[in-house]
Design a protein around this motif. Structure first.
Motif, PDB file in Angstrom:
ATOM      1  N   ALA A   1     -60.239  33.116  40.980  1.00 59.88           N
ATOM      2  CA  ALA A   1     -59.374  34.104  40.329  1.00 59.88           C
ATOM      3  C   ALA A   1     -60.115  34.741  39.154  1.00 59.88           C
ATOM      4  N   LEU A   2     -60.807  33.892  38.382  1.00 63.18           N
ATOM      5  CA  LEU A   2     -61.544  34.426  37.229  1.00 63.18           C
ATOM      6  C   LEU A   2     -62.577  35.460  37.666  1.00 63.18           C
ATOM      7  N   GLU A   3     -63.301  35.138  38.720  1.00 64.64           N
ATOM      8  CA  GLU A   3     -64.318  36.083  39.198  1.00 64.64           C
ATOM      9  C   GLU A   3     -63.686  37.377  39.689  1.00 64.64           C
ATOM     10  N   GLN A   4     -62.531  37.260  40.344  1.00 68.76           N
ATOM     11  CA  GLN A   4     -61.844  38.470  40.822  1.00 68.76           C
ATOM     12  C   GLN A   4     -61.396  39.343  39.633  1.00 68.76           C
ATOM     13  N   VAL A   5     -60.906  38.681  38.590  1.00 72.33           N
ATOM     14  CA  VAL A   5     -60.432  39.455  37.423  1.00 72.33           C
ATOM     15  C   VAL A   5     -61.617  40.149  36.732  1.00 72.33           C
ATOM     16  N   LEU A   6     -62.714  39.425  36.609  1.00 71.55           N
ATOM     17  CA  LEU A   6     -63.916  40.027  35.992  1.00 71.55           C
ATOM     18  C   LEU A   6     -64.389  41.218  36.816  1.00 71.55           C
ATOM     19  N   SER A   7     -64.341  41.082  38.089  1.00 71.77           N
ATOM     20  CA  SER A   7     -64.752  42.145  38.996  1.00 71.77           C
ATOM     21  C   SER A   7     -63.834  43.368  38.853  1.00 71.77           C
ATOM     22  N   HIS A   8     -62.548  43.074  38.683  1.00 72.51           N
ATOM     23  CA  HIS A   8     -61.587  44.159  38.476  1.00 72.51           C
ATOM     24  C   HIS A   8     -61.910  44.945  37.193  1.00 72.51           C
ATOM     25  N   VAL A   9     -62.299  44.197  36.162  1.00 73.26           N
ATOM     26  CA  VAL A   9     -62.680  44.865  34.902  1.00 73.26           C
ATOM     27  C   VAL A   9     -63.828  45.834  35.157  1.00 73.26           C
ATOM     28  N   ASP A  10     -64.851  45.367  35.876  1.00 75.39           N
ATOM     29  CA  ASP A  10     -66.020  46.209  36.160  1.00 75.39           C
ATOM     30  C   ASP A  10     -65.619  47.456  36.940  1.00 75.39           C
ATOM     31  N   ASP A  11     -64.737  47.258  37.913  1.00 74.10           N
ATOM     32  CA  ASP A  11     -64.383  48.360  38.809  1.00 74.10           C
ATOM     33  C   ASP A  11     -63.504  49.409  38.126  1.00 74.10           C
TER      34      ASP A  11
ATOM     35  N   LEU B   1     -59.161  46.195  19.736  1.00 70.56           N
ATOM     36  CA  LEU B   1     -57.865  45.664  20.186  1.00 70.56           C
ATOM     37  C   LEU B   1     -57.651  45.929  21.667  1.00 70.56           C
ATOM     38  N   LEU B   2     -58.221  47.052  22.165  1.00 72.56           N
ATOM     39  CA  LEU B   2     -58.055  47.350  23.593  1.00 72.56           C
ATOM     40  C   LEU B   2     -58.862  46.398  24.475  1.00 72.56           C
ATOM     41  N   THR B   3     -59.942  45.818  23.937  1.00 72.66           N
ATOM     42  CA  THR B   3     -60.661  44.831  24.781  1.00 72.66           C
ATOM     43  C   THR B   3     -59.687  43.743  25.223  1.00 72.66           C
ATOM     44  N   PHE B   4     -58.794  43.350  24.328  1.00 75.84           N
ATOM     45  CA  PHE B   4     -57.829  42.306  24.679  1.00 75.84           C
ATOM     46  C   PHE B   4     -56.784  42.834  25.654  1.00 75.84           C
ATOM     47  N   LEU B   5     -56.242  44.031  25.367  1.00 80.49           N
ATOM     48  CA  LEU B   5     -55.204  44.592  26.246  1.00 80.49           C
ATOM     49  C   LEU B   5     -55.739  44.831  27.657  1.00 80.49           C
ATOM     50  N   GLU B   6     -56.966  45.315  27.744  1.00 77.72           N
ATOM     51  CA  GLU B   6     -57.538  45.578  29.069  1.00 77.72           C
ATOM     52  C   GLU B   6     -57.800  44.275  29.819  1.00 77.72           C
ATOM     53  N   ALA B   7     -58.093  43.212  29.085  1.00 82.07           N
ATOM     54  CA  ALA B   7     -58.245  41.904  29.729  1.00 82.07           C
ATOM     55  C   ALA B   7     -56.900  41.439  30.298  1.00 82.07           C
ATOM     56  N   CYS B   8     -55.837  41.657  29.499  1.00 75.33           N
ATOM     57  CA  CYS B   8     -54.490  41.307  29.994  1.00 75.33           C
ATOM     58  C   CYS B   8     -54.158  42.109  31.253  1.00 75.33           C
ATOM     59  N   ARG B   9     -54.514  43.405  31.205  1.00 74.22           N
ATOM     60  CA  ARG B   9     -54.245  44.293  32.335  1.00 74.22           C
ATOM     61  C   ARG B   9     -54.927  43.766  33.619  1.00 74.22           C
TER      62      ARG B   9
ATOM     63  N   SER C   1     -53.160  42.717  36.989  1.00 75.93           N
ATOM     64  CA  SER C   1     -53.408  43.479  38.217  1.00 75.93           C
ATOM     65  C   SER C   1     -53.832  42.564  39.349  1.00 75.93           C
ATOM     66  N   VAL C   2     -54.680  41.592  39.033  1.00 73.43           N
ATOM     67  CA  VAL C   2     -55.248  40.749  40.085  1.00 73.43           C
ATOM     68  C   VAL C   2     -54.313  39.609  40.467  1.00 73.43           C
ATOM     69  N   THR C   3     -53.711  38.960  39.438  1.00 73.60           N
ATOM     70  CA  THR C   3     -52.943  37.734  39.750  1.00 73.60           C
ATOM     71  C   THR C   3     -51.445  37.925  39.601  1.00 73.60           C
ATOM     72  N   GLY C   4     -51.026  39.107  39.101  1.00 75.42           N
ATOM     73  CA  GLY C   4     -49.593  39.343  38.930  1.00 75.42           C
ATOM     74  C   GLY C   4     -49.037  38.724  37.670  1.00 75.42           C
ATOM     75  N   LYS C   5     -49.830  37.974  36.947  1.00 75.50           N
ATOM     76  CA  LYS C   5     -49.334  37.396  35.692  1.00 75.50           C
ATOM     77  C   LYS C   5     -50.464  37.119  34.719  1.00 75.50           C
ATOM     78  N   LEU C   6     -50.085  36.834  33.513  1.00 78.13           N
ATOM     79  CA  LEU C   6     -51.046  36.459  32.480  1.00 78.13           C
ATOM     80  C   LEU C   6     -50.992  34.938  32.391  1.00 78.13           C
ATOM     81  N   PRO C   7     -52.129  34.266  32.523  1.00 75.84           N
ATOM     82  CA  PRO C   7     -52.066  32.802  32.588  1.00 75.84           C
ATOM     83  C   PRO C   7     -51.741  32.125  31.251  1.00 75.84           C
ATOM     84  N   LEU C   8     -51.827  32.901  30.162  1.00 76.64           N
ATOM     85  CA  LEU C   8     -51.657  32.320  28.822  1.00 76.64           C
ATOM     86  C   LEU C   8     -50.410  32.919  28.177  1.00 76.64           C
TER      87      LEU C   8
END
Lengths: 462, 462
Positions: B3-13, B131-139, B143-150
């Motif tokens: 899941a982590l790798e998918q989320v990181l990949s989503h950020v890149d894309d 501040l957007l680095t954090f928001l975009e990480a949440c996004r 997007s990938v998992t449907g939820k925020l794990p934290l």
């Protein structure tokens, strides 16, 4: 009634008009140090030229590299003594403006609780009011007798408050025209409200501005604080080192040529009953900050000084700013006495500063100009005795021979360039707030000042 | 792929879209210090609320006596850790405008000669980009998992650049809502372009303005020189006494509570290769003015400071003026470390000044406000170790535990009001020109900053 008595009476009868003329001149904003007021300086010169022509002087406005001079001569020169009268039409800046009770260039008369009347406005005392005492005396002589009994030349300067940068050259270039037997200068004070005075000692002057620079830009104190040199700390340390706790100037060689007061002068001064404590208390101070072992009177007249007149650097707005500024500035003036020489003092000061400069700082000096040596007047001249008598007659009190803490460079130049002695006679009072907000000139100074010159003119012509 | 790798990949894309959102936010001219931009601050708050709602946060704009706060919470709170993320949407003024190469609120991408790409515009770094680095990480997580794990709460402030006047009261009034296990703040820098960092030391602050008064008016230096107390000399002596020749602050008690750097931190700092000489040379300085025995890095981060930020008094115009001013002014700031307390430092400073004040002077102090104590982060918390690992994984380099010479008051308040520790993680670089013209944020900071938060969120949730 003698001619002298008639002229004095004319002065009394036309005092209102004299005041009006002073107010006209005060309304001209002739601040010489600020280029924005250049046209006003020109206007003041032209005003004086018109008045002099009206008094039948051969008068003209003479250009200089700075503000113009006004030069005038009695056309009806006769045998006998010839004097050169000096005054200046420029005035000090008016800041801080908010401390003026009335606008500085809208002169008015204020009646004080002791019944005295004060002419208030920038220049009323220094030097527009003072120079007009002489002009109004000339006017009274002309009006009553049709002529001035004394061969008189006049020079009015417009750069006295900026150190007279054009004066030396002007005197040298017009030496033959300006040379007289004696110079008269009206830019000094009385001893006190009742006692007229001739000023027989004047201090010299040396001025120096400096800027100390450290980093090549303003820095954030969070990122550079303490590691980066702060020029405000550097300049503060240098200023702190200038004097020791006993008020003695610490610049090596500073006191070379400074002499102790002659016993005779010291005795006369002691007899005048000057109260140093009261003098300081009148401006809100309780103790002297000057050299230990010298009276306040000596400190302010016969001893040399080193004063910082301005310091600035960094942020001075509302709140705070976490800045380490790139530079810090200071302006200093030194009053010189005895045989102190401005150039040597300048050199000693710069050496003093340079030796305290950290390796990562630079210093730039600006010589503001207008430096000159100290002056001691020859009190044994016959003219001195004549003026003493004229003053004593007018004020019903023996005129004092006083020292002045101030500096009037022209006197040194008259001696050096024109080979002529100067008598300094003025009617300002110590509390006239010259150079400060709410400058004033006592109406009594103005009135009896005019009358004094009427008598001096007669005495010197005899 | 995890899941982590998918989320990181989503950020890149989806990086282009992230940049577009940052530019949308930068275009809002949310200058908090100037009342003319009040509506823009409101607009920035509403923009953030919309984005947070789109990310399925419970979000709202909350009014304060000043600019509003934006508060948000993940609605799907679960068991496990809970963080509060802080950022600020307000920006510094843009003057001097003429030094900007492009208009400050028209963001753009500039490609540098080294191939790096810079996002340029006011707030790109401080703090909208961060501040957007954090928001975009949440996004990306959503997007990938449907939820925020934290479990995540967020507070965005609009008054950071004006000293956060509404913050304390807001935190106190909403204590129960805002309390979490740990605060995360993204308003700091990396160690350098390659090395991520957690800021573990922040200095506190105490500000003080003072005015020293002597005579009750400006005096003429010819009439009063040396005898009258000159407040410029007095203030200079006091400033000169503040530090000795070895850069050590001389206020008694100043160093109470100042601790030596822990050996482990000192060792790590030594390993980072900070070159104090280069750091100073870059701003035109050749030697450190700080405390002897400490490196430049220690001087600017772990040692306390006493800096004069402004001095003024007397004449500062053209030429010279022979004045002894009635008063002299100074502004000072102190950076505090360890257990130094602002109130005690203020008291000690005033005592230091009072003890040096001549009997004929008075001093008035003005507390500018905004003082706060220093902060030292507990580096032994398990969360610290998790964040270090997440950052080191992303940047392929061990994260540095760095000190900052600057001050971020919110961290002190989180501890004091909410009883919560703070981890400061940011991706800005020292050359981002925050608070200056041509502010920028490295695209790499933005991109890998988002990826870093993706990893930190996963690490803290575990």
């Amino acid at each position: 009634m003698s001619a002298l008595e008639q002229v004095l009476s004319h002065v009394d009868d036309h005092l209102e008009e004299s005041i009006e003329r002073l107010f006209d001149l005060v309304r001209i904003e002739s601040i010489s140090t600020d280029p924005a007021y250049k046209a006003e300086c020109q206007k003041a010169a032209e005003w004086l030229e018109r008045e002099l022509v009206a008094l039948k002087f051969d008068a003209s406005v003479r250009s200089t590299p700075g503000h113009p001079m006004v030069v005038a001569h009695t056309p009806d020169q006769a045998e006998g003594p010839h004097v050169l009268f000096y005054g200046h039409y420029d005035v000090q800046p008016v800041d801080p403006l908010e401390l003026w009770e009335k606008p500085p260039f809208e002169p008015s008369i204020t009646e004080m609780s002791d019944g005295s009347k004060q002419l208030v406005g920038r220049g009323t005392s220094d030097d527009k009011g003072q120079l007009l005492t002489f002009l109004e005396a000339c006017r009274a002589w002309r009006s009553v007798t049709g002529k001035l009994p004394l061969n008189t030349s006049i020079i009015f300067e417009g750069e006295e408050e900026t150190g007279s940068p054009s004066l030396d050259a002007f005197l040298a270039e017009n030496k033959d025209e300006l040379k007289a037997d004696l110079a008269l200068v009206c830019d000094t004070t009385m001893w006190d409200r009742e006692t007229p005075a001739i000023t027989v000692q004047l201090r010299g002057m040396m001025k120096e501005n400096l800027v100390i620079k450290a980093a090549d830009r303003d820095l954030h104190s969070g990122a550079y604080g303490s590691a980066a040199r702060n020029p405000l700390h550097v300049i503060s340390s240098i200023i702190a080192d200038l004097r020791d706790a006993q008020g003695r100037v610490q610049i090596p060689g500073f006191y070379d040529g400074v002499e102790e007061l002659p016993a005779a002068i010291k005795k006369q001064w002691d007899s005048l009953g000057f109260d140093g404590a009261t003098y300081l208390r009148d401006v809100g101070l309780s103790i002297s900050a000057g050299e230990e072992g010298y009276s306040v009177l000596e400190q302010i007249t016969s001893r040399p000084t080193c004063e910082v007149n301005g310091v600035w650097g960094g942020y001075n707005g509302l709140g705070s700013k976490t800045v380490i500024p790139a530079e810090a500035n200071a302006k200093l003036t030194f009053r010189l006495v005895g045989k102190q020489e401005p150039d040597k003092i300048r050199e000693a000061f710069r050496k003093f500063v340079n030796s305290r400069l950290p390796d990562d700082c630079t210093v730039e000096y600006e010589s503001v100009g207008g430096e000159f040596g100290p002056l001691t007047v020859d009190t044994n001249m016959p003219e001195t005795q004549k003026v003493i008598k004229a003053l004593s007659d007018e004020w019903n009190k023996e005129a004092a021979l006083m020292g002045s803490g101030g500096s009037i460079p022209i006197t040194t130049e008259f001696r050096r360039v024109l080979g002529m002695e100067t008598l300094l006679v003025g009617f300002a009072l110590e509390d006239d707030r010259i150079h400060s907000p709410n400058e004033k000139y006592d109406l009594k100074s103005f009135h009896k000042g005019i009358r004094s010159w009427v008598r001096i003119i007669a005495a010197l012509a005899a």
